[in-house]
Design a protein around this motif. Sequence first.
Motif, mmCIF file in Angstrom:
data_model
loop_
_atom_site.group_PDB
_atom_site.id
_atom_site.type_symbol
_atom_site.label_atom_id
_atom_site.label_comp_id
_atom_site.label_asym_id
_atom_site.label_seq_id
_atom_site.Cartn_x
_atom_site.Cartn_y
_atom_site.Cartn_z
ATOM 1 N N ASN B 34 0.960 -1.041 0.329
ATOM 2 C CA ASN B 34 -0.215 0.035 0.079
ATOM 3 C C ASN B 34 0.832 1.060 -0.197
ATOM 4 O O ASN B 34 0.719 2.132 -0.698
ATOM 5 C CB ASN B 34 -0.499 0.129 1.420
ATOM 6 N N THR B 35 2.327 1.190 0.678
ATOM 7 C CA THR B 35 2.721 2.392 0.770
ATOM 8 C C THR B 35 3.780 2.490 -0.292
ATOM 9 O O THR B 35 3.777 4.110 -0.955
ATOM 10 C CB THR B 35 3.744 2.383 2.162
ATOM 11 N N LEU B 36 3.916 1.769 -0.724
ATOM 12 C CA LEU B 36 4.257 2.236 -2.704
ATOM 13 C C LEU B 36 3.064 1.874 -2.866
ATOM 14 O O LEU B 36 3.627 3.483 -4.684
ATOM 15 C CB LEU B 36 4.845 0.075 -2.899
ATOM 16 N N ASN B 37 2.232 1.448 -3.664
ATOM 17 C CA ASN B 37 1.127 2.665 -4.614
ATOM 18 C C ASN B 37 1.154 3.552 -4.131
ATOM 19 O O ASN B 37 1.130 4.373 -5.188
ATOM 20 C CB ASN B 37 -0.657 2.037 -3.845
ATOM 21 N N GLN B 38 1.197 4.417 -2.515
ATOM 22 C CA GLN B 38 0.920 5.948 -2.593
ATOM 23 C C GLN B 38 2.759 6.477 -2.944
ATOM 24 O O GLN B 38 2.667 7.425 -3.444
ATOM 25 C CB GLN B 38 1.045 6.028 -1.115
ATOM 26 N N VAL B 39 2.868 5.678 -3.465
ATOM 27 C CA VAL B 39 4.274 6.644 -3.143
ATOM 28 C C VAL B 39 4.475 6.712 -5.280
ATOM 29 O O VAL B 39 4.804 8.134 -5.511
ATOM 30 C CB VAL B 39 5.752 5.779 -2.868
ATOM 31 N N GLY B 40 3.903 5.459 -6.047
ATOM 32 C CA GLY B 40 3.891 5.877 -7.042
ATOM 33 C C GLY B 40 3.000 6.556 -7.831
ATOM 34 O O GLY B 40 3.798 7.927 -8.071
ATOM 35 N N MET B 41 1.711 7.199 -6.950
ATOM 36 C CA MET B 41 0.578 8.195 -7.656
ATOM 37 C C MET B 41 1.297 9.643 -6.854
ATOM 38 O O MET B 41 1.268 10.273 -7.952
ATOM 39 C CB MET B 41 -0.397 7.919 -6.726
ATOM 40 N N PHE B 42 2.419 9.628 -6.046
ATOM 41 C CA PHE B 42 2.360 10.614 -5.541
ATOM 42 C C PHE B 42 3.799 11.553 -6.483
ATOM 43 O O PHE B 42 4.493 13.029 -6.526
ATOM 44 C CB PHE B 42 2.676 10.834 -3.551
ATOM 45 N N LEU B 247 2.033 20.455 -2.144
ATOM 46 C CA LEU B 247 2.810 21.127 -0.904
ATOM 47 C C LEU B 247 3.589 19.558 -0.749
ATOM 48 O O LEU B 247 4.279 19.242 -0.640
ATOM 49 C CB LEU B 247 1.853 21.068 1.012
ATOM 50 N N TYR B 248 3.145 18.830 -0.819
ATOM 51 C CA TYR B 248 3.695 17.349 -1.091
ATOM 52 C C TYR B 248 4.948 17.778 -1.826
ATOM 53 O O TYR B 248 5.858 17.345 -1.874
ATOM 54 C CB TYR B 248 2.197 16.491 -1.666
ATOM 55 N N ALA B 249 4.344 17.819 -3.775
ATOM 56 C CA ALA B 249 5.576 17.717 -4.466
ATOM 57 C C ALA B 249 6.260 18.720 -3.808
ATOM 58 O O ALA B 249 7.686 18.239 -3.931
ATOM 59 C CB ALA B 249 4.340 17.976 -5.563
ATOM 60 N N ILE B 250 6.298 19.994 -3.320
ATOM 61 C CA ILE B 250 7.093 20.574 -3.270
ATOM 62 C C ILE B 250 8.267 20.640 -2.315
ATOM 63 O O ILE B 250 9.810 19.758 -2.851
ATOM 64 C CB ILE B 250 6.530 21.941 -2.983
ATOM 65 N N LEU B 280 6.807 8.297 6.443
ATOM 66 C CA LEU B 280 6.516 8.883 7.461
ATOM 67 C C LEU B 280 5.172 9.027 7.969
ATOM 68 O O LEU B 280 4.751 8.948 8.934
ATOM 69 C CB LEU B 280 6.959 10.782 7.480
ATOM 70 N N GLN B 281 4.336 9.415 7.248
ATOM 71 C CA GLN B 281 2.537 9.520 6.591
ATOM 72 C C GLN B 281 2.100 7.990 7.320
ATOM 73 O O GLN B 281 1.965 7.607 8.464
ATOM 74 C CB GLN B 281 2.522 8.722 5.828
ATOM 75 N N LEU B 283 4.537 5.990 9.463
ATOM 76 C CA LEU B 283 4.557 6.231 10.592
ATOM 77 C C LEU B 283 3.965 7.031 12.177
ATOM 78 O O LEU B 283 3.735 5.805 12.579
ATOM 79 C CB LEU B 283 6.103 6.803 11.140
ATOM 80 N N VAL B 284 3.171 7.452 11.395
ATOM 81 C CA VAL B 284 2.075 8.302 12.222
ATOM 82 C C VAL B 284 0.783 6.985 12.061
ATOM 83 O O VAL B 284 0.246 7.312 13.284
ATOM 84 C CB VAL B 284 1.948 9.817 11.055
ATOM 85 N N ASN B 285 0.471 6.869 11.121
ATOM 86 C CA ASN B 285 -0.310 5.879 11.746
ATOM 87 C C ASN B 285 -0.283 4.549 12.731
ATOM 88 O O ASN B 285 -0.780 4.153 13.118
ATOM 89 C CB ASN B 285 -1.059 5.068 10.028
ATOM 90 N N LEU B 286 0.810 3.833 12.196
ATOM 91 C CA LEU B 286 1.529 2.757 12.433
ATOM 92 C C LEU B 286 1.475 2.684 14.074
ATOM 93 O O LEU B 286 2.035 2.246 14.892
ATOM 94 C CB LEU B 286 2.580 2.131 11.723
ATOM 95 N N LEU B 287 2.180 4.307 14.745
ATOM 96 C CA LEU B 287 2.954 4.387 16.128
ATOM 97 C C LEU B 287 1.952 5.020 16.699
ATOM 98 O O LEU B 287 2.405 5.267 17.701
ATOM 99 C CB LEU B 287 4.139 4.419 15.616
ATOM 100 N N GLY B 288 0.648 4.836 16.432
ATOM 101 C CA GLY B 288 -0.218 5.671 16.883
ATOM 102 C C GLY B 288 0.076 6.723 17.643
ATOM 103 O O GLY B 288 -0.975 7.821 18.585
ATOM 104 N N ILE B 289 0.939 7.744 17.066
ATOM 105 C CA ILE B 289 0.310 8.772 17.338
ATOM 106 C C ILE B 289 -0.796 9.797 16.368
ATOM 107 O O ILE B 289 -1.321 9.475 14.971
ATOM 108 C CB ILE B 289 1.981 10.195 15.771
ATOM 109 N N PRO B 290 -1.203 10.439 16.981
ATOM 110 C CA PRO B 290 -2.435 11.089 16.679
ATOM 111 C C PRO B 290 -2.830 11.716 15.406
ATOM 112 O O PRO B 290 -1.728 12.432 14.917
ATOM 113 C CB PRO B 290 -3.300 12.297 17.773
ATOM 114 N N SER B 291 -3.831 11.170 14.609
ATOM 115 C CA SER B 291 -3.390 11.421 12.631
ATOM 116 C C SER B 291 -3.774 13.014 13.142
ATOM 117 O O SER B 291 -3.438 13.892 11.503
ATOM 118 C CB SER B 291 -4.635 11.428 11.731
ATOM 119 N N SER B 292 -3.871 14.297 13.593
ATOM 120 C CA SER B 292 -4.078 15.611 13.610
ATOM 121 C C SER B 292 -2.706 15.608 13.530
ATOM 122 O O SER B 292 -2.378 16.971 13.140
ATOM 123 C CB SER B 292 -4.926 15.871 14.603
ATOM 124 N N LEU B 293 -1.820 15.388 14.049
ATOM 125 C CA LEU B 293 -0.200 15.892 13.584
ATOM 126 C C LEU B 293 0.412 15.402 12.981
ATOM 127 O O LEU B 293 1.390 15.613 12.324
ATOM 128 C CB LEU B 293 0.692 14.987 15.155
#
Lengths: 505, 341
Positions: B34-42, B247-250, B280-281, B283-293
């Motif tokens: 899934n991560t790779l799929n995101q990498v492809g598109m982004f 902004l992701y692109a930049i 990093l995205q 990481l936020v999901n997997l480490l249980g960091i609040p997604s607001s961060l």
Amino acid sequence: MPEPFLELVDISKSYPGVVALDHVGLAVSPGEVIALIGENGAGKSTLMRVLGGVVEPSGGTIRVDGAERSALTVAEAIAAGIAFVHQELNLFDNLDVAGNVFIGREPVHGGPLRLIDRKALYARTQPLLDRLGADFAPDAPLADLSLAQRQLVEIMKALSLEARLVIMDEPTSSLTLSETDRLMRVIAGLKADGVSIIFITHRLNEVMQCADRAVVLRDGRMVGALTRAELSPAAMIRLMIGRDLKSLYVPPAAPPGEAVLDIVEAVTDTYPERAVSLSLRRGEILGLAGLVGSGRTELARVIFGVDPLRGGVIRLEGDPIRAASPRAAIDHGIYLIPEDRKGCGLLLDVSIAENISLPDLSSYLRFFLVNTAQETENARTQRERLKIRAPDVGTTVGSLSGGNQQKVVLAKWLSMRPKVLIFDEPTRGVDVGAKQEIYEMLRRLADAGVAILMISSDMEEVIGVSDRIAVMHEGAISGFLDRSQFSEHNVLQLAVGHAVEMRVP
Amino acid sequence: MNKKDLSLLVLILVVGAVVAFINPRFLYVGNLSNTLNQVGMFGIFSIAEAFVIIIGGIELSVGSVIALLGVIFIDLIVNHDVNWVLAVAAIIAGGLVIGLVHGALVTRMHIQPFVVTLCGLLIYRGAARYYTEDATAGFGFGASFPTLEWLTAGRTNVLGFPLPHSVMALVIVAGVAWVLLHRSVFGRYLYAVGKNEEAARYSGIRSERVMISAYVICGGLTAFAAILFAMYTRSISPAVHGSFYELYAIAAAVLGGCSLRGGEGSIIGVVLGTVLLQVLQNLVNLLGIPSSLNFAVMGAVILIGVLADQYLVQRRHHVSPAKGRGQTSVAAAPLERVKVD
Ligand SMILES: Nc1ncnc2c1ncn2[C@@H]1O[C@H](COP(=O)(O)OP(=O)(O)OP(=O)(O)O)[C@@H](O)[C@H]1O
Ligand SMILES: [Mg+2]
């Protein structure tokens, strides 16, 4: 001679692959004018940057008023009374003269509001202007000043800092003769006030005119010093390049041929009321003289298609052409070597090889990719030919000395096949030895059938190299001179718009 | 691969290892795929952005273009029964035209790229919402485009690993872009124009055309990414789809060594930059960091990365520690790096 207040002892500086300074010593006494001369890349600028605190030496000591230091910072250099007038002027063209002189030290009022006290600012600037005999006001916008006037602003900045020593790195390389004269008078005035001056120049007559002694660098070493009594161009050249030079002018191999480029009543944006007509002949070097601002560069830009032609016709080998862009001009075989090498000539943080190949990349194609091996090889050839001093052709152009950068600009165009070459100040900042090589190259190109237009503010160069001279004054040609009429006097007369008595040869 | 790219790769591996250590789910095939799929598109639209940044421009309308072209694409194939091959061609053409318009406005009308593309950002977003009347555009029941779906959002088993096709597309795009940028004449021109437009023009480069081409390439690649996103999300709410993507692109381009002043940057760097952002995205999901961060983490890491890079550059240029050299002067002492003579 009074005691020196500043001494450099055994200063060394190396960069990766280059020893820029190798145990150089120099002592400066109050009120002394020292000319620092040497070939391109000899280390002159580097030595002065050490004094100005911009570069930290890798070895040696600096003694200021008896106190020893291994390096100066810019602030310490200023505190010690050392002011540095860089060649590329560090001025703000969105400020006025006074604002530039006192930038960072503006007189303020209004307590905590720290408003700029304009009255005091102008009042403090005026005496500096008077001292230099400048002809502009403290509130003149910098953008309106000529290069020479800007140079004066830099010097005023130095004076306002109570400088004891003013360093000028090639102050005259963009000045015309009369402006240079004025600068020489300014230097004499400073000397009379007890200010010491070190100036770097490649024009030896300036050294003769105003230096108390000349210090000669070669390959980062001090190879000699000449006292006032020993100064002579020949002596300086011998020390600088280790051999003698022949005279400048080499006559063409054949009399000039037919006109290659005819400019008929050309009108530029800068002088919409004036029209310029001249023709360049095959095999001829036409010098274009005039004061800075007389419209020479504008004319070159129009021919090269950078600026639009507002009227008139340009004919190449009889056919009218309309170069709408530099690309079109290049496709016609018309090349311009621009005067502003940093702005228009070079990509500073790109390698020598890539700079040289840029205008002609399509001839380095292998399939549709750039053949870097061929690119490197061609760059090596050019480096040999022009004696560009650099560790390798992969070196970025920005780290070369000024004169060597100029040679890279020349190399860009010489690897192509020109019909018409326009040189705008071809030897700006180039040392005597290399100048000679460039002049020989111009002659070879002319003899090979190229028509050459050489814009130059260097009187020696215009008179010494051209086969014919055209002089511009306020956007129009004020006259042509044949070799028999060549003289400094005649060129100057025409440059200020007077007529010359035509002698019969 | 240059030093910068290498250090970015090391950073990715380190971050990846840390995440994997704390939460081994990071390495699960499903997650990686899934991560790779995101990498492809982004990655595809980050490369698009890089082209524009290298010539010294900026493209802020990427996210809005993805939304607008996305809804048009879905509308074409779902509601208007346009053959999907034609629809794809039309969308890509649309992207190219948008790029052409931006490029022309920048070079011919001399409007700053920031302004042009900021207006684009607002206009296309508005247009996308108006187009669907702010409704979500999606595939209804029964609407099915097996070939198209397989091509864009499918995965192929490679040695037991479900490799998303988007990432294969990225590899192809990156490969072509790499050759174009780093080996071809056109690439040289792009960098030359970005470094010093004036000098490029004096060297006979048609700098306006080069700049316009960069915007056109950017538009085309963005359109391609828009199709991938449309097929991946399968439903687009035009108000939020693709927002902040510029902004992701930049960010990816800057992480990858592009300078916003132009003339610098490498394709490998941009791809690695995208990878880092997606890790990093994750990481936020997997480490249980609040997604607001989410954005805060990303911003912090980019800032640290750029600071570290700056530090390394300075270390390289001032081998010996300089004591505030060059900043103390009233005379604005020149940096030693760019030689002032
Ligand atoms: N920042 C730098 N990085 C690498 N090499 C440098 C740097 N600055 C100077 N050099 C090298 O040091 C040598 C001396 O340069 P310097 O600028 O002092 O020469 P110069 O005598 O002023 O020449 P010119 O008459 O051409 O201005 C040159 O070979 C130059 O390439
Ligand atoms: Mg120099």
